[in-house]
Design a protein around this motif. Structure first.
Motif, PDB file in Angstrom:
ATOM      1  N   GLU A  28       0.835  -1.211   0.000  1.00  0.00           N
ATOM      2  CA  GLU A  28       0.000   0.000   0.000  1.00  0.00           C
ATOM      3  C   GLU A  28       0.870   1.262   0.000  1.00  0.00           C
ATOM      4  OE1 GLU A  28      -2.589  -0.503   3.329  1.00  0.00           O
ATOM      5  OE2 GLU A  28      -3.718  -2.116   2.362  1.00  0.00           O
ATOM      6  N   GLU A  29       1.908   1.286   0.812  1.00  0.00           N
ATOM      7  CA  GLU A  29       2.809   2.439   0.865  1.00  0.00           C
ATOM      8  C   GLU A  29       3.556   2.610  -0.452  1.00  0.00           C
ATOM      9  OE1 GLU A  29       5.542   5.117   3.440  1.00  0.00           O
ATOM     10  OE2 GLU A  29       3.981   3.825   4.237  1.00  0.00           O
ATOM     11  N   GLY A  30       4.028   1.518  -1.003  1.00  0.00           N
ATOM     12  CA  GLY A  30       4.739   1.576  -2.284  1.00  0.00           C
ATOM     13  C   GLY A  30       3.842   2.055  -3.416  1.00  0.00           C
ATOM     14  N   SER A  31       2.606   1.612  -3.427  1.00  0.00           N
ATOM     15  CA  SER A  31       1.667   2.061  -4.456  1.00  0.00           C
ATOM     16  C   SER A  31       1.419   3.557  -4.348  1.00  0.00           C
ATOM     17  CB  SER A  31       0.340   1.316  -4.334  1.00  0.00           C
ATOM     18  OG  SER A  31       0.517  -0.044  -4.601  1.00  0.00           O
ATOM     19  N   SER A  32       1.239   4.023  -3.136  1.00  0.00           N
ATOM     20  CA  SER A  32       1.003   5.451  -2.914  1.00  0.00           C
ATOM     21  C   SER A  32       2.204   6.282  -3.344  1.00  0.00           C
ATOM     22  CB  SER A  32       0.696   5.693  -1.440  1.00  0.00           C
ATOM     23  OG  SER A  32       0.598   7.068  -1.170  1.00  0.00           O
ATOM     24  N   LEU A  33       3.394   5.873  -2.933  1.00  0.00           N
ATOM     25  CA  LEU A  33       4.602   6.608  -3.304  1.00  0.00           C
ATOM     26  C   LEU A  33       4.884   6.494  -4.801  1.00  0.00           C
ATOM     27  CD1 LEU A  33       6.966   5.806  -0.298  1.00  0.00           C
ATOM     28  CD2 LEU A  33       5.810   7.964  -0.800  1.00  0.00           C
ATOM     29  N   GLY A  34       4.543   5.361  -5.378  1.00  0.00           N
ATOM     30  CA  GLY A  34       4.744   5.178  -6.818  1.00  0.00           C
ATOM     31  C   GLY A  34       3.885   6.122  -7.642  1.00  0.00           C
ATOM     32  N   ILE A  35       2.664   6.344  -7.205  1.00  0.00           N
ATOM     33  CA  ILE A  35       1.776   7.274  -7.903  1.00  0.00           C
ATOM     34  C   ILE A  35       2.333   8.689  -7.818  1.00  0.00           C
ATOM     35  CG2 ILE A  35      -0.501   8.364  -7.824  1.00  0.00           C
ATOM     36  CD1 ILE A  35      -1.605   5.579  -7.067  1.00  0.00           C
ATOM     37  N   ILE A  36       2.783   9.080  -6.637  1.00  0.00           N
ATOM     38  CA  ILE A  36       3.348  10.419  -6.447  1.00  0.00           C
ATOM     39  C   ILE A  36       4.604  10.591  -7.298  1.00  0.00           C
ATOM     40  CG2 ILE A  36       4.462  11.943  -4.767  1.00  0.00           C
ATOM     41  CD1 ILE A  36       2.523  10.718  -2.663  1.00  0.00           C
ATOM     42  N   GLU A  37       5.497   9.620  -7.253  1.00  0.00           N
ATOM     43  CA  GLU A  37       6.741   9.704  -8.016  1.00  0.00           C
ATOM     44  C   GLU A  37       6.459   9.677  -9.518  1.00  0.00           C
ATOM     45  OE1 GLU A  37      10.735   7.058  -8.621  1.00  0.00           O
ATOM     46  OE2 GLU A  37       9.867   7.135  -6.617  1.00  0.00           O
ATOM     47  N   GLY A  38       5.496   8.887  -9.940  1.00  0.00           N
ATOM     48  CA  GLY A  38       5.127   8.829 -11.355  1.00  0.00           C
ATOM     49  C   GLY A  38       4.579  10.156 -11.851  1.00  0.00           C
ATOM     50  N   ARG A  39       3.776  10.825 -11.041  1.00  0.00           N
ATOM     51  CA  ARG A  39       3.249  12.142 -11.429  1.00  0.00           C
ATOM     52  C   ARG A  39       4.371  13.168 -11.538  1.00  0.00           C
ATOM     53  NH1 ARG A  39      -1.989  11.979  -7.648  1.00  0.00           N
ATOM     54  NH2 ARG A  39      -3.335  10.874  -9.092  1.00  0.00           N
ATOM     55  N   GLN A  40       5.295  13.147 -10.595  1.00  0.00           N
ATOM     56  CA  GLN A  40       6.419  14.078 -10.646  1.00  0.00           C
ATOM     57  C   GLN A  40       7.266  13.829 -11.891  1.00  0.00           C
ATOM     58  OE1 GLN A  40       8.312  13.322  -6.888  1.00  0.00           O
ATOM     59  NE2 GLN A  40       7.099  14.860  -5.797  1.00  0.00           N
ATOM     60  N   HIS A  41       7.537  12.570 -12.179  1.00  0.00           N
ATOM     61  CA  HIS A  41       8.332  12.206 -13.352  1.00  0.00           C
ATOM     62  C   HIS A  41       7.616  12.633 -14.637  1.00  0.00           C
ATOM     63  CE1 HIS A  41      11.282   9.853 -15.582  1.00  0.00           C
ATOM     64  NE2 HIS A  41      10.278   9.341 -16.280  1.00  0.00           N
ATOM     65  N   GLY A  42       6.327  12.362 -14.710  1.00  0.00           N
ATOM     66  CA  GLY A  42       5.541  12.746 -15.884  1.00  0.00           C
ATOM     67  C   GLY A  42       5.466  14.248 -16.066  1.00  0.00           C
ATOM     68  N   THR A  43       5.319  14.962 -14.983  1.00  0.00           N
ATOM     69  CA  THR A  43       5.271  16.423 -15.057  1.00  0.00           C
ATOM     70  C   THR A  43       6.587  16.986 -15.569  1.00  0.00           C
ATOM     71  OG1 THR A  43       3.671  16.509 -13.239  1.00  0.00           O
ATOM     72  CG2 THR A  43       4.882  18.524 -13.717  1.00  0.00           C
ATOM     73  N   LEU A  44       7.688  16.470 -15.056  1.00  0.00           N
ATOM     74  CA  LEU A  44       9.004  16.941 -15.472  1.00  0.00           C
ATOM     75  C   LEU A  44       9.242  16.687 -16.960  1.00  0.00           C
ATOM     76  CD1 LEU A  44      11.864  18.022 -14.782  1.00  0.00           C
ATOM     77  CD2 LEU A  44      12.495  15.653 -14.312  1.00  0.00           C
ATOM     78  N   HIS A  45       8.986  15.474 -17.406  1.00  0.00           N
ATOM     79  CA  HIS A  45       9.237  15.144 -18.808  1.00  0.00           C
ATOM     80  C   HIS A  45       8.224  15.795 -19.737  1.00  0.00           C
ATOM     81  CE1 HIS A  45      12.685  12.598 -18.340  1.00  0.00           C
ATOM     82  NE2 HIS A  45      12.121  12.102 -17.254  1.00  0.00           N
TER      83      HIS A  45
END
Length: 137
Positions: A28-45
């Motif tokens: 559950e924690e990994g899924s939550s952090l993965g969504i946050i990190e994925g959004r940051q990565h997508g926003t940057l690129h």
């Protein structure tokens, strides 16, 4: 004796229970952090791609304005390539991040931009940095 074995079952099975609970919490924690990190990565690129496309568009509009003033026969090829680049940029799907051919279209735009630069005899240097992006000559 069966009652005594049932008494020790929670102790014996504690390892399996804690392993299962730990796995679930970690998932559950990994899924939550993965969504946050994925959004940051997508926003940057996405911002990098948008900046690059914006520089190409500004470059193309400026040259269209400059070439419209002197519509000589030798500039007709330049205008065709320029209009083609502008058309490709205007058709680029800015609002669809799931567009399957996004990178292929971006590569085509880059190629058309290089072709235009070659025809115009300019040497662009597109850079993306932490301070911002820019296109220099």
């Amino acid at each position: 004796m069966a009652g005594a074995q049932d008494l020790f079952d929670p102790i014996v099975m504690a390892d399996d229970r804690f392993h299962g609970e730990g796995y679930q919490e970690g998932y559950e924690e990994g899924s939550s952090l993965g969504i946050i990190e994925g959004r940051q990565h997508g926003t940057l690129h996405g911002a990098k791609i948008g900046s690059e496309i914006g520089c190409y568009q500004g470059f193309a509009f400026a040259w269209r304005y400059l070439l419209n003033g002197c519509a000589a026969e030798r500039d007709s090829r330049k205008m065709k390539v320029l209009e083609s680049l502008i058309g490709m940029i205007q058709k680029f799907p800015y609002d669809d991040p799931t567009y399957a051919a996004l990178h292929e279209d971006l590569d085509r735009i880059r190629g058309k931009f290089k072709q235009l630069c070659s025809l115009l005899n300019v040497q662009p240097d597109f850079k993306i940095s932490t301070e911002g992006s820019g296109l220099s000559f």
